[in-house]
Design a protein around this motif. Structure first.
Motif, PDB file in Angstrom:
ATOM      1  N   ALA A   1       0.900  -1.185  -0.347  1.00  0.00           N
ATOM      2  CA  ALA A   1      -0.396  -0.129   0.023  1.00  0.00           C
ATOM      3  C   ALA A   1       0.789   1.343  -0.196  1.00  0.00           C
ATOM      4  CB  ALA A   1      -0.562   0.377   1.034  1.00  0.00           C
ATOM      5  N   ASN A   2       0.582   1.851  -1.089  1.00  0.00           N
ATOM      6  CA  ASN A   2       1.013   3.275  -0.851  1.00  0.00           C
ATOM      7  C   ASN A   2       0.259   4.723  -0.629  1.00  0.00           C
ATOM      8  OD1 ASN A   2       0.162   3.168  -3.662  1.00  0.00           O
ATOM      9  ND2 ASN A   2       2.079   3.908  -4.264  1.00  0.00           N
ATOM     10  N   GLU A   3      -1.051   4.551   0.025  1.00  0.00           N
ATOM     11  CA  GLU A   3      -2.131   5.806  -0.109  1.00  0.00           C
ATOM     12  C   GLU A   3      -2.449   6.161   1.429  1.00  0.00           C
ATOM     13  OE1 GLU A   3      -3.772   1.832  -2.556  1.00  0.00           O
ATOM     14  OE2 GLU A   3      -3.255   2.435  -0.799  1.00  0.00           O
ATOM     15  N   PRO A   4      -2.731   6.995   1.193  1.00  0.00           N
ATOM     16  CA  PRO A   4      -2.948   7.789   2.834  1.00  0.00           C
ATOM     17  C   PRO A   4      -4.236   6.918   3.334  1.00  0.00           C
ATOM     18  CG  PRO A   4      -2.848   9.377   1.560  1.00  0.00           C
ATOM     19  CD  PRO A   4      -2.876   8.529   0.548  1.00  0.00           C
ATOM     20  N   PRO A   5      -4.367   6.425   4.510  1.00  0.00           N
ATOM     21  CA  PRO A   5      -5.170   5.574   5.634  1.00  0.00           C
ATOM     22  C   PRO A   5      -7.017   6.344   5.322  1.00  0.00           C
ATOM     23  CG  PRO A   5      -3.089   6.312   7.080  1.00  0.00           C
ATOM     24  CD  PRO A   5      -3.148   7.305   6.160  1.00  0.00           C
ATOM     25  N   SER A   6      -6.799   7.174   4.968  1.00  0.00           N
ATOM     26  CA  SER A   6      -8.128   8.384   4.957  1.00  0.00           C
ATOM     27  C   SER A   6      -8.521   8.347   2.819  1.00  0.00           C
ATOM     28  CB  SER A   6      -7.614   9.377   4.807  1.00  0.00           C
ATOM     29  OG  SER A   6      -7.231  10.790   3.873  1.00  0.00           O
ATOM     30  N   MET A   7      -7.501   8.086   2.385  1.00  0.00           N
ATOM     31  CA  MET A   7      -8.581   8.055   1.410  1.00  0.00           C
ATOM     32  C   MET A   7      -8.988   6.609   0.659  1.00  0.00           C
ATOM     33  SD  MET A   7      -7.086   9.973  -0.472  1.00  0.00           S
ATOM     34  CE  MET A   7      -7.706   9.767  -1.792  1.00  0.00           C
ATOM     35  N   PRO A   8     -10.178   6.200  -0.209  1.00  0.00           N
ATOM     36  CA  PRO A   8     -10.982   5.227  -0.047  1.00  0.00           C
ATOM     37  C   PRO A   8     -10.543   3.708  -1.039  1.00  0.00           C
ATOM     38  CG  PRO A   8     -11.831   6.729  -1.904  1.00  0.00           C
ATOM     39  CD  PRO A   8     -10.470   7.221  -1.140  1.00  0.00           C
ATOM     40  N   SER A   9      -9.403   4.512  -1.602  1.00  0.00           N
ATOM     41  CA  SER A   9      -8.986   2.907  -2.348  1.00  0.00           C
ATOM     42  C   SER A   9      -7.296   2.547  -0.689  1.00  0.00           C
ATOM     43  CB  SER A   9      -7.328   3.496  -3.331  1.00  0.00           C
ATOM     44  OG  SER A   9      -6.680   4.201  -2.557  1.00  0.00           O
ATOM     45  N   ALA A  10      -7.222   3.056   0.267  1.00  0.00           N
ATOM     46  CA  ALA A  10      -6.340   2.530   1.107  1.00  0.00           C
ATOM     47  C   ALA A  10      -7.834   2.105   2.542  1.00  0.00           C
ATOM     48  CB  ALA A  10      -5.824   3.280   1.820  1.00  0.00           C
ATOM     49  N   MET A  11      -8.785   1.929   2.161  1.00  0.00           N
ATOM     50  CA  MET A  11     -10.204   1.884   2.736  1.00  0.00           C
ATOM     51  C   MET A  11     -10.414   0.432   2.402  1.00  0.00           C
ATOM     52  SD  MET A  11     -11.843   5.122   3.605  1.00  0.00           S
ATOM     53  CE  MET A  11     -13.646   4.756   4.311  1.00  0.00           C
TER      54      MET A  11
END
Length: 214
Positions: free
Chosen positions: A195-205
């Motif tokens: 994972a390389n997305e911020p936790p708040s982003m929908p992709s990370a969710m």
């Protein structure tokens, strides 16, 4: 691989009736739905007006005045998630989530029917008051063309927003809150990659909830 398509969609109001089946929450009515059931107490009246009555839905209410308060962001909500597995040389899809999202209105107590006020409410708040956002159809479209043996997670999310409103006709008024959306994101994720997305982003969710462990 992480690919996504984000759009800010604010369609013209009054084009598509909101499906009542998408809004089964207590105290929540679709914006073109029937008059909610009466409550034990009337809502606090808007300044200078009497509590809401059936007159708000009457023929004499030709030009309602809708005032919008400050919008609040409710964060991203995943509404659809599906995996496409082509590792065997064949396509196998697994649906994890399919929850269409539509605008809704919660009155502070007893409110009027909203079928006649949807357009005025939409113009006042500047956000969609009609249209149900589907998820799986767009994900399926993004899956088209994936041929390499892989397991790909597709997701769709909406960014929720709530707007308080006051609706006034003559000396009658009602207060409520419109729950709607401001942005849409549809994406594809290769769960084998870190994972390389911020936790708040929908992709990370989506990755956290639906990517297989290990």
């Amino acid at each position: 691989m992480t690919a996504y398509d984000r759009s800010t969609r604010r369609p013209p109001v009054g084009l598509l009736p909101l499906a009542a089946t998408a809004l089964l929450l207590a105290g929540c009515v679709p914006l073109d739905g029937p008059v909610p059931g009466a409550t034990a107490t009337d809502p606090a009246p808007a300044p200078g007006v009497a509590p809401a009555t059936a007159r708000l839905g009457g023929a004499d209410c030709e030009e309602p005045v809708v005032t919008a308060g400050e919008a609040s962001n409710g964060g991203w909500k995943i509404i659809a998630a599906m995996e496409l597995d082509t590792t065997s040389g064949r396509e196998k899809s697994t649906v994890f989530l399919d929850e269409p999202f539509g605008a809704s209105l919660i009155w502070d107590g007893n409110g009027p029917g909203t079928d006649r006020f949807t357009e005025a409410i939409g113009e006042a708040i500047g956000y969609p008051t009609v249209e149900v956002i589907e998820g799986l159809d767009r994900i399926t479209t993004m899956f088209t063309g994936l041929r390499e043996p892989d397991r790909t997670l597709g997701y769709r999310a909406v960014e929720q927003v709530s707007v308080p409103i006051t609706l006034v006709c003559g000396n009658q008024g009602a207060r409520g809150t419109v729950n709607t959306w401001s942005n849409i994101e549809t994406g594809l994720i290769d769960c084998s990659l870190p994972a390389n997305e911020p936790p708040s982003m929908p992709s990370a969710m989506a990755r956290e909830r639906y990517c297989p462990e290990g």
